[in-house]
Design a protein around this motif. Structure first.
Motif, mmCIF file in Angstrom:
data_model
loop_
_atom_site.group_PDB
_atom_site.id
_atom_site.type_symbol
_atom_site.label_atom_id
_atom_site.label_comp_id
_atom_site.label_asym_id
_atom_site.label_seq_id
_atom_site.Cartn_x
_atom_site.Cartn_y
_atom_site.Cartn_z
ATOM 1 N N LYS A 199 0.820 -1.204 0.000
ATOM 2 C CA LYS A 199 0.000 0.000 0.000
ATOM 3 C C LYS A 199 0.859 1.261 0.000
ATOM 4 O O LYS A 199 2.018 1.244 0.393
ATOM 5 C CB LYS A 199 -0.928 -0.015 1.222
ATOM 6 C CG LYS A 199 -1.914 -1.176 1.213
ATOM 7 C CD LYS A 199 -2.862 -1.129 2.391
ATOM 8 C CE LYS A 199 -3.858 -2.289 2.329
ATOM 9 N NZ LYS A 199 -4.813 -2.265 3.469
ATOM 10 N N LEU A 200 0.235 2.336 -0.432
ATOM 11 C CA LEU A 200 0.912 3.634 -0.427
ATOM 12 C C LEU A 200 0.786 4.288 0.941
ATOM 13 O O LEU A 200 -0.260 4.208 1.582
ATOM 14 C CB LEU A 200 0.288 4.567 -1.470
ATOM 15 C CG LEU A 200 0.215 4.108 -2.925
ATOM 16 C CD1 LEU A 200 -0.324 5.251 -3.791
ATOM 17 C CD2 LEU A 200 1.559 3.655 -3.437
ATOM 18 N N GLN B 14 12.313 -10.495 -2.450
ATOM 19 C CA GLN B 14 11.696 -10.541 -1.123
ATOM 20 C C GLN B 14 11.239 -9.152 -0.682
ATOM 21 O O GLN B 14 12.060 -8.249 -0.489
ATOM 22 C CB GLN B 14 12.684 -11.102 -0.096
ATOM 23 C CG GLN B 14 13.138 -12.527 -0.384
ATOM 24 C CD GLN B 14 11.999 -13.521 -0.306
ATOM 25 O OE1 GLN B 14 11.137 -13.412 0.548
ATOM 26 N NE2 GLN B 14 12.001 -14.498 -1.209
ATOM 27 N N ILE B 15 9.943 -8.984 -0.515
ATOM 28 C CA ILE B 15 9.395 -7.685 -0.141
ATOM 29 C C ILE B 15 9.838 -7.269 1.264
ATOM 30 O O ILE B 15 9.801 -6.085 1.616
ATOM 31 C CB ILE B 15 7.858 -7.699 -0.239
ATOM 32 C CG1 ILE B 15 7.300 -6.268 -0.288
ATOM 33 C CG2 ILE B 15 7.237 -8.518 0.883
ATOM 34 C CD1 ILE B 15 5.818 -6.200 -0.631
ATOM 35 N N TRP C 39 8.077 -0.191 -1.841
ATOM 36 C CA TRP C 39 6.745 -0.496 -2.363
ATOM 37 C C TRP C 39 6.855 -1.707 -3.276
ATOM 38 O O TRP C 39 7.801 -1.811 -4.078
ATOM 39 C CB TRP C 39 6.221 0.717 -3.121
ATOM 40 C CG TRP C 39 4.854 0.583 -3.720
ATOM 41 C CD1 TRP C 39 3.830 -0.205 -3.299
ATOM 42 C CD2 TRP C 39 4.354 1.285 -4.871
ATOM 43 N NE1 TRP C 39 2.722 -0.044 -4.105
ATOM 44 C CE2 TRP C 39 3.012 0.866 -5.069
ATOM 45 C CE3 TRP C 39 4.903 2.239 -5.728
ATOM 46 C CZ2 TRP C 39 2.226 1.359 -6.116
ATOM 47 C CZ3 TRP C 39 4.128 2.737 -6.763
ATOM 48 C CH2 TRP C 39 2.803 2.299 -6.946
ATOM 49 N N GLY C 40 5.926 -2.641 -3.140
ATOM 50 C CA GLY C 40 5.961 -3.823 -3.984
ATOM 51 C C GLY C 40 4.726 -4.673 -3.794
ATOM 52 O O GLY C 40 3.758 -4.272 -3.128
ATOM 53 N N SER C 41 4.730 -5.842 -4.414
ATOM 54 C CA SER C 41 3.649 -6.808 -4.272
ATOM 55 C C SER C 41 4.195 -8.085 -3.650
ATOM 56 O O SER C 41 5.258 -8.570 -4.047
ATOM 57 C CB SER C 41 3.017 -7.135 -5.632
ATOM 58 O OG SER C 41 2.162 -6.101 -6.061
ATOM 59 N N MET D 221 9.398 0.201 -6.011
ATOM 60 C CA MET D 221 10.191 1.364 -5.583
ATOM 61 C C MET D 221 11.197 0.916 -4.542
ATOM 62 O O MET D 221 10.852 0.172 -3.618
ATOM 63 C CB MET D 221 9.287 2.463 -4.999
ATOM 64 C CG MET D 221 10.006 3.753 -4.631
ATOM 65 S SD MET D 221 8.875 4.988 -3.883
ATOM 66 C CE MET D 221 7.817 5.397 -5.279
ATOM 67 N N ARG D 222 12.433 1.373 -4.717
ATOM 68 C CA ARG D 222 13.506 1.025 -3.778
ATOM 69 C C ARG D 222 14.195 2.276 -3.254
ATOM 70 O O ARG D 222 14.188 3.331 -3.893
ATOM 71 C CB ARG D 222 14.558 0.145 -4.456
ATOM 72 C CG ARG D 222 14.130 -1.240 -4.781
ATOM 73 C CD ARG D 222 15.330 -2.138 -5.104
ATOM 74 N NE ARG D 222 16.042 -1.787 -6.315
ATOM 75 C CZ ARG D 222 17.342 -1.489 -6.398
ATOM 76 N NH1 ARG D 222 18.090 -1.462 -5.298
ATOM 77 N NH2 ARG D 222 17.902 -1.227 -7.563
#
Length: 486
Positions: A227-228, A277-278, A285-287, A363-364
């Motif tokens: 989520k943002l 790996q999130i 940000w990721g899934s 996003m990293r």
């Protein structure tokens, strides 16, 4: 996009061939009038409805077959990561060795109006816009319930993100093209420009959305990196300001704020689990992909991971690095080890340690270092920019020293580091457009595949996707004359 659509509590299901994102008992349709009544009489019910829509939207980011027109499903359509990978394949820096899935991007075929590729992109982002517009329209701008205020802000940020990607794909860079035709605008309320709104009008909405989102999400604590929150909104804002070049000071500030939400991974992690790996400290940000949400062969890791039993690993449809970029990576830089040194240049950057359950990164922290450094450099703050760049690159390259470059030479160094650090993550083609870089694949000794060994001048028409034919047919406000050149 022209028809008035009644919001369904189950509308997200239209975008999935097999998953239901909302409660299966909520399949009734609700009119806009009923939703407005809910907003006034039952904020809790409205919050429940819209949270379901929002959660479904995040799931849509990593769905297979997002393009509802291609009912048979395509293995080059797996949400945001398929677009990231496809656009990188249109850059100088990535090679697809065999004409297979994703080849439409690499060979620049998919940009034309009759190809599924442009339909996938168009439908993906306008599906997001349509759904988040339902949230924005239902929650009054003067709402006082923090939960509703936060939800509205996050929805606006997702809309800004979607329009930002659309405008960069269907038109040239911002600078010098502000009056050029952009894309249709819909905000779920008063602003409806079904024709091609100008580039400036599109960016005006993007900036307004981000300004409001950033100002209204204070206090929101997300429960997952899918989520943002305010840091991600700051990161998106930094991307937009880097593109426009209109406020480098604010761009650097936004990037610095975003990067503070995480920490750089080690060089060892970068080479191993860094992109699957999130939970990684560097991922903002990721899934989160698991056995249930995995799309198996129609997935990012199937297409790009050389050690997976997918299209890349099993069938040899490898995504390799351009030899010029490989040669530009110093021997002391650990990131060079992510590519085979035997002349094949096969990438091992993306490694899925489970059966197609590697997570997706959007996003990293490293990207934010690079944005901050570039914005500072473009603002003339060379020493600060060099220090920010050093703080990143020294964690990857044991031989790296604080840069003494200034001006354009420093900017060029930062841009090279962007190409190395962010390879395969969806930035290279956008950076080429932003910085007027030509496509040059046909050069002496090129390792590019013959079906994509093309050269196009910077700013050429080939750098524009055409609006899908379906949109031209259905949207009476856009005619063939409004189409991008073939």
């Amino acid at each position: 996009m022209k028809k008035k659509i009644l919001l369904s509590l189950f509308a997200i299901a239209l975008f999935s061939c097999e998953k239901e994102f909302l409660d299966t008992e909520s399949k009734q349709y609700v009119t806009q009038t009923q939703l407005e009544e809910l907003a006034n009489s039952s904020p809790e019910a409205l919050l429940t409805i819209n949270t379901g829509v929002e959660d479904g939207q995040y799931a849509f980011f990593r769905e297979y077959s997002t393009n509802f027109e291609d009912t048979g499903g395509r293995h080059d359509d797996f949400g945001q990561m398929s677009i990231n990978l496809g656009l990188d394949l249109m850059s100088n820096d990535m090679v697809q060795v065999t004409d297979h899935w994703m080849g439409n991007y690499y060979a620049y075929r998919g940009r034309t109006q009759d190809f599924s590729t442009t339909r996938i992109i168009w439908n993906f982002y306008y599906s997001i816009i349509r759904n988040v517009n339902s949230i924005v329209a239902q929650i009054p701008a003067d709402a006082t319930d923090d939960r509703l205020v936060h939800l509205r802000g996050r929805a606006q940020a997702l809309r800004a993100y979607s329009y930002f990607n659309l405008i960069r794909i269907y038109q040239h860079k911002y600078q010098g093209n502000q009056s050029a035709p952009g894309v249709p605008l819909y905000d779920g309320a008063d602003l409806v420009i079904p024709s091609r709104a100008s580039v400036q009008e599109v960016y005006d909405l993007i900036i307004a959305d981000l300004e409001n989102a950033y100002a209204t999400v204070d206090g929101y604590v997300r429960d997952s990196k899918e989520k943002l929150d305010k840091s991600i909104i700051a990161g998106i804002y930094a991307r937009v300001l880097l593109e426009t070049g209109t406020n480098n000071t604010k761009c650097a500030q936004m990037a610095a704020e975003a990067k503070a939400a995480g920490s750089l991974m080690s060089s060892s992690a970068w080479l191993n689990e860094g992109f699957s790996q999130i939970s990684n400290s560097e991922w903002l940000w990721g899934s989160d992909i698991n056995n249930e949400s995995s799309t198996v062969y129609a997935s990012f890791f199937s297409q790009v991971a050389s050690l997976n039993a997918g299209y890349a690993g099993l069938l040899g449809v490898h995504k390799t690095i351009d030899m010029r970029l490989y040669d530009a990576i110093p021997a002391t830089d650990s990131r060079k080890q992510a590519f085979a040194d035997d002349g094949t240049y096969i990438n091992y950057k993306f490694r899925d340690f489970t059966f197609f359950e590697g997570d997706y990164v959007y996003m990293r922290v490293a990207e934010m270092y690079l944005i901050e450094a570039e914005a500072l450099a473009r603002n003339g703050n060379d020493s600060q920019a060099a220090q920010v760049l050093y703080n990143l690159v020294s964690t990857r390259d044991s031989g790296y020293t604080l840069s003494t470059n200034t001006g354009q030479a420093l900017i060029a160094e930062i841009l090279l580091q962007r190409r190395i650090e962010l390879w395969g993550e969806g930035f290279a083609w956008f950076d080429m457009k932003r910085n007027d870089v030509a496509l040059e694949r046909d050069y002496p000794g090129s390792n590019h595949a013959s079906f994509g060994k093309d050269n196009y001048a910077a700013g050429a028409k080939e750098f524009l996707f055409q609006i899908p034919k379906r949109e031209l047919d259905n949207n009476i406000d856009i005619n063939d004359e409004d189409q991008n050149p073939l």
